[in-house]
Design a protein around this motif. Structure first.
Motif, PDB file in Angstrom:
ATOM      1  N   GLY A 117      15.553  -3.363  -8.202  1.00 60.34           N
ATOM      2  CA  GLY A 117      14.352  -4.076  -7.775  1.00 60.34           C
ATOM      3  C   GLY A 117      14.298  -4.224  -6.266  1.00 60.34           C
ATOM      4  O   GLY A 117      15.286  -4.003  -5.559  1.00 60.34           O
ATOM      5  N   ARG A 118      13.128  -4.621  -5.782  1.00 59.32           N
ATOM      6  CA  ARG A 118      12.901  -4.682  -4.344  1.00 59.32           C
ATOM      7  C   ARG A 118      12.588  -6.103  -3.881  1.00 59.32           C
ATOM      8  O   ARG A 118      12.142  -6.936  -4.673  1.00 59.32           O
ATOM      9  CB  ARG A 118      11.754  -3.743  -3.946  1.00 59.32           C
ATOM     10  CG  ARG A 118      12.095  -2.282  -4.178  1.00 59.32           C
ATOM     11  CD  ARG A 118      10.947  -1.356  -3.834  1.00 59.32           C
ATOM     12  NE  ARG A 118      11.334   0.038  -4.014  1.00 59.32           N
ATOM     13  CZ  ARG A 118      11.818   0.814  -3.051  1.00 59.32           C
ATOM     14  NH1 ARG A 118      11.977   0.313  -1.827  1.00 59.32           N
ATOM     15  NH2 ARG A 118      12.144   2.066  -3.279  1.00 59.32           N
TER      16      ARG A 118
ATOM     17  N   ALA B 166      12.419  -9.863 -12.399  1.00 54.96           N
ATOM     18  CA  ALA B 166      11.325  -9.406 -11.554  1.00 54.96           C
ATOM     19  C   ALA B 166      11.556  -7.989 -11.047  1.00 54.96           C
ATOM     20  O   ALA B 166      12.687  -7.561 -10.827  1.00 54.96           O
ATOM     21  CB  ALA B 166      11.154 -10.348 -10.365  1.00 54.96           C
ATOM     22  N   ASP B 167      10.464  -7.291 -10.839  1.00 54.54           N
ATOM     23  CA  ASP B 167      10.503  -5.997 -10.166  1.00 54.54           C
ATOM     24  C   ASP B 167      10.567  -6.187  -8.651  1.00 54.54           C
ATOM     25  O   ASP B 167      11.017  -5.305  -7.925  1.00 54.54           O
ATOM     26  CB  ASP B 167       9.255  -5.181 -10.516  1.00 54.54           C
ATOM     27  CG  ASP B 167       9.146  -4.917 -12.005  1.00 54.54           C
ATOM     28  OD1 ASP B 167       9.865  -4.036 -12.504  1.00 54.54           O
ATOM     29  OD2 ASP B 167       8.361  -5.616 -12.675  1.00 54.54           O
ATOM     30  N   CYS B 168      10.088  -7.356  -8.195  1.00 59.85           N
ATOM     31  CA  CYS B 168      10.064  -7.633  -6.767  1.00 59.85           C
ATOM     32  C   CYS B 168      10.164  -9.135  -6.528  1.00 59.85           C
ATOM     33  O   CYS B 168       9.589  -9.933  -7.277  1.00 59.85           O
ATOM     34  CB  CYS B 168       8.755  -7.102  -6.163  1.00 59.85           C
ATOM     35  SG  CYS B 168       8.594  -7.339  -4.371  1.00 59.85           S
TER      36      CYS B 168
ATOM     37  N   TYR C 227      -2.274 -11.894  -1.649  1.00 62.07           N
ATOM     38  CA  TYR C 227      -3.516 -11.151  -1.898  1.00 62.07           C
ATOM     39  C   TYR C 227      -3.251  -9.671  -2.120  1.00 62.07           C
ATOM     40  O   TYR C 227      -3.834  -9.051  -3.013  1.00 62.07           O
ATOM     41  CB  TYR C 227      -4.483 -11.313  -0.722  1.00 62.07           C
ATOM     42  CG  TYR C 227      -5.213 -12.624  -0.693  1.00 62.07           C
ATOM     43  CD1 TYR C 227      -6.231 -12.900  -1.600  1.00 62.07           C
ATOM     44  CD2 TYR C 227      -4.902 -13.589   0.261  1.00 62.07           C
ATOM     45  CE1 TYR C 227      -6.908 -14.108  -1.568  1.00 62.07           C
ATOM     46  CE2 TYR C 227      -5.580 -14.794   0.303  1.00 62.07           C
ATOM     47  CZ  TYR C 227      -6.582 -15.050  -0.612  1.00 62.07           C
ATOM     48  OH  TYR C 227      -7.248 -16.241  -0.583  1.00 62.07           O
ATOM     49  N   ALA C 228      -2.375  -9.093  -1.316  1.00 54.42           N
ATOM     50  CA  ALA C 228      -2.108  -7.659  -1.410  1.00 54.42           C
ATOM     51  C   ALA C 228      -1.312  -7.296  -2.651  1.00 54.42           C
ATOM     52  O   ALA C 228      -1.299  -6.139  -3.066  1.00 54.42           O
ATOM     53  CB  ALA C 228      -1.367  -7.186  -0.160  1.00 54.42           C
ATOM     54  N   ALA C 229      -0.647  -8.281  -3.258  1.00 51.05           N
ATOM     55  CA  ALA C 229       0.241  -7.995  -4.395  1.00 51.05           C
ATOM     56  C   ALA C 229      -0.499  -7.831  -5.708  1.00 51.05           C
ATOM     57  O   ALA C 229      -0.009  -7.162  -6.624  1.00 51.05           O
ATOM     58  CB  ALA C 229       1.277  -9.110  -4.529  1.00 51.05           C
ATOM     59  N   GLN C 230      -1.670  -8.444  -5.817  1.00 47.74           N
ATOM     60  CA  GLN C 230      -2.326  -8.532  -7.123  1.00 47.74           C
ATOM     61  C   GLN C 230      -2.681  -7.174  -7.722  1.00 47.74           C
ATOM     62  O   GLN C 230      -2.772  -7.037  -8.949  1.00 47.74           O
ATOM     63  CB  GLN C 230      -3.589  -9.378  -7.012  1.00 47.74           C
ATOM     64  CG  GLN C 230      -4.623  -8.829  -6.048  1.00 47.74           C
ATOM     65  CD  GLN C 230      -5.871  -9.686  -5.980  1.00 47.74           C
ATOM     66  OE1 GLN C 230      -6.648  -9.746  -6.916  1.00 47.74           O
ATOM     67  NE2 GLN C 230      -6.053 -10.374  -4.856  1.00 47.74           N
ATOM     68  N   GLU C 231      -2.868  -6.158  -6.880  1.00 53.39           N
ATOM     69  CA  GLU C 231      -3.241  -4.840  -7.387  1.00 53.39           C
ATOM     70  C   GLU C 231      -2.034  -4.035  -7.862  1.00 53.39           C
ATOM     71  O   GLU C 231      -2.200  -2.977  -8.466  1.00 53.39           O
ATOM     72  CB  GLU C 231      -3.983  -4.060  -6.301  1.00 53.39           C
ATOM     73  CG  GLU C 231      -5.283  -4.719  -5.855  1.00 53.39           C
ATOM     74  CD  GLU C 231      -5.922  -3.964  -4.708  1.00 53.39           C
ATOM     75  OE1 GLU C 231      -5.619  -2.758  -4.545  1.00 53.39           O
ATOM     76  OE2 GLU C 231      -6.721  -4.570  -3.968  1.00 53.39           O
TER      77      GLU C 231
ATOM     78  N   SER D 296       0.809  -1.215   0.000  1.00 57.86           N
ATOM     79  CA  SER D 296       0.000   0.000   0.000  1.00 57.86           C
ATOM     80  C   SER D 296       0.845   1.269   0.000  1.00 57.86           C
ATOM     81  O   SER D 296       0.359   2.340  -0.362  1.00 57.86           O
ATOM     82  CB  SER D 296      -0.930   0.015   1.223  1.00 57.86           C
ATOM     83  OG  SER D 296      -1.814  -1.079   1.196  1.00 57.86           O
ATOM     84  N   SER D 297       2.112   1.134   0.399  1.00 52.32           N
ATOM     85  CA  SER D 297       2.992   2.305   0.424  1.00 52.32           C
ATOM     86  C   SER D 297       3.265   2.853  -0.971  1.00 52.32           C
ATOM     87  O   SER D 297       3.665   4.011  -1.123  1.00 52.32           O
ATOM     88  CB  SER D 297       4.325   1.935   1.085  1.00 52.32           C
ATOM     89  OG  SER D 297       5.094   1.086   0.229  1.00 52.32           O
ATOM     90  N   GLY D 298       3.075   2.015  -1.984  1.00 50.71           N
ATOM     91  CA  GLY D 298       3.338   2.433  -3.349  1.00 50.71           C
ATOM     92  C   GLY D 298       4.756   2.208  -3.819  1.00 50.71           C
ATOM     93  O   GLY D 298       5.077   2.433  -4.991  1.00 50.71           O
ATOM     94  N   ASP D 299       5.615   1.734  -2.933  1.00 54.31           N
ATOM     95  CA  ASP D 299       7.012   1.499  -3.292  1.00 54.31           C
ATOM     96  C   ASP D 299       7.214   0.173  -4.015  1.00 54.31           C
ATOM     97  O   ASP D 299       8.268  -0.053  -4.624  1.00 54.31           O
ATOM     98  CB  ASP D 299       7.894   1.511  -2.044  1.00 54.31           C
ATOM     99  CG  ASP D 299       7.974   2.886  -1.393  1.00 54.31           C
ATOM    100  OD1 ASP D 299       7.821   3.886  -2.125  1.00 54.31           O
ATOM    101  OD2 ASP D 299       8.184   2.950  -0.169  1.00 54.31           O
ATOM    102  N   PHE D 300       6.233  -0.696  -3.937  1.00 51.59           N
ATOM    103  CA  PHE D 300       6.347  -2.027  -4.539  1.00 51.59           C
ATOM    104  C   PHE D 300       5.292  -2.171  -5.626  1.00 51.59           C
ATOM    105  O   PHE D 300       4.117  -2.397  -5.345  1.00 51.59           O
ATOM    106  CB  PHE D 300       6.161  -3.117  -3.471  1.00 51.59           C
ATOM    107  CG  PHE D 300       7.208  -3.110  -2.406  1.00 51.59           C
ATOM    108  CD1 PHE D 300       8.303  -3.953  -2.478  1.00 51.59           C
ATOM    109  CD2 PHE D 300       7.118  -2.233  -1.325  1.00 51.59           C
ATOM    110  CE1 PHE D 300       9.292  -3.943  -1.498  1.00 51.59           C
ATOM    111  CE2 PHE D 300       8.092  -2.212  -0.343  1.00 51.59           C
ATOM    112  CZ  PHE D 300       9.180  -3.064  -0.437  1.00 51.59           C
TER     113      PHE D 300
END
Length: 259
Positions: A190-191, A156-158, A71-75, A49-53
């Motif tokens: 990448g993170r 990958a980006d993450c 679940y949180a990653a899909q968006e 949710s921070s927007g950094d990922f």
């Protein structure tokens, strides 16, 4: 610890449903609600949710056939790719993504994910969205130069790590070596998100005892720094589970980026 007396996850494997029943089920007596759901899912949600990922590709490397942290990653990512060391865990994940009969019931984590996002009435949409986002579930082999040979993966980006390096590394040297292998899958800049257990030597699946590498916060910080990563967040949560299935004393959540 004598690793020879303990089975190794990526070598010997375990029955994936036995793992899920012990560590991830919704049954009231399941002792790992804090360590498997409440704490990490909140941390992953807050990080995303921070927007950094965000980006095109997220690669998940986690122990067992788990999906609750995704679940949180899909968006924030177009494609999610899951890597596993055993076919048994791959089949278990695919059974869920393909909505097959007998798939593990993850509805308790879907509910938690929607509550964290403030839309508890959208459980079905959340589950459908994650299943659609998981594009590939691929086996990896630590003995190969290209871990997923003959399959080539996009960078990958993450990268997400969940209790994986500890279960596939015999000692701290291998811990670093294996992290280095996986970090090659990450784009420059990448993170990573890292979730693990500290000061643990074993975990049980049924009557079988499996190897878990004992390391501490300092070991993790040193590895990331030496491998060219800048830590952006690291916190430790003391154990709440009351059980002898694992002997960890705390869990650690960490985020970092590759210089």
């Amino acid at each position: 610890m004598e690793t020879g007396t303990h089975k190794l996850y990526h070598v010997h494997g375990f029955h994936s449903r036995d793992f899920l029943d012990a560590y991830c089920s919704s049954k009231p007596e399941m002792p790992f609600a804090h360590e498997a759901f409440e704490y990490p899912m909140e941390k992953f949600y807050n990080a995303f949710s921070s927007g950094d990922f965000r980006g095109d590709v997220l690669i998940d490397i986690s122990a067992g056939p788990i999906i609750q942290h995704l679940y949180a990653a899909q968006e924030y990512f177009r494609d999610i790719i899951i890597l596993k060391p055993t076919e048994h865990c791959i089949l278990e994940v695919k059974k869920w993504t393909d909505s097959r009969t007998g798939a593990f019931d993850w509805s308790h984590t879907t509910t938690l994910a929607t509550e964290l996002a403030g839309n508890s009435d959208q459980c079905e949409e959340k589950e459908i969205g994650l299943k659609a986002a998981i594009k590939h579930v691929v086996i990896f082999d630590l003995n190969k130069e290209n871990l997923t040979d003959p399959i080539g993966l996009p960078q990958a980006d993450c990268l997400l790590f969940w209790f994986i390096l500890e279960t596939i590394s015999k000692d701290l040297e291998e811990f670093v070596t294996n992290f280095r292998k996986f970090s090659k899958l990450l784009k420059p800049g990448g993170r990573i998100m890292y979730y693990g257990a500290l000061n643990c030597t074993y975990y049980m699946i049924g009557e079988e005892k499996f190897h878990f590498l004992k390391y501490n916060e300092s070991d993790l910080r040193s590895m990331l720094s030496n491998e060219g990563f800048v830590i952006t967040h690291l916190e430790v949560s003391q154990r709440k589970a009351v059980t002898d299935l694992m002997d960890f004393d705390s869990v650690v959540f960490c985020t970092a980026y590759k210089e």
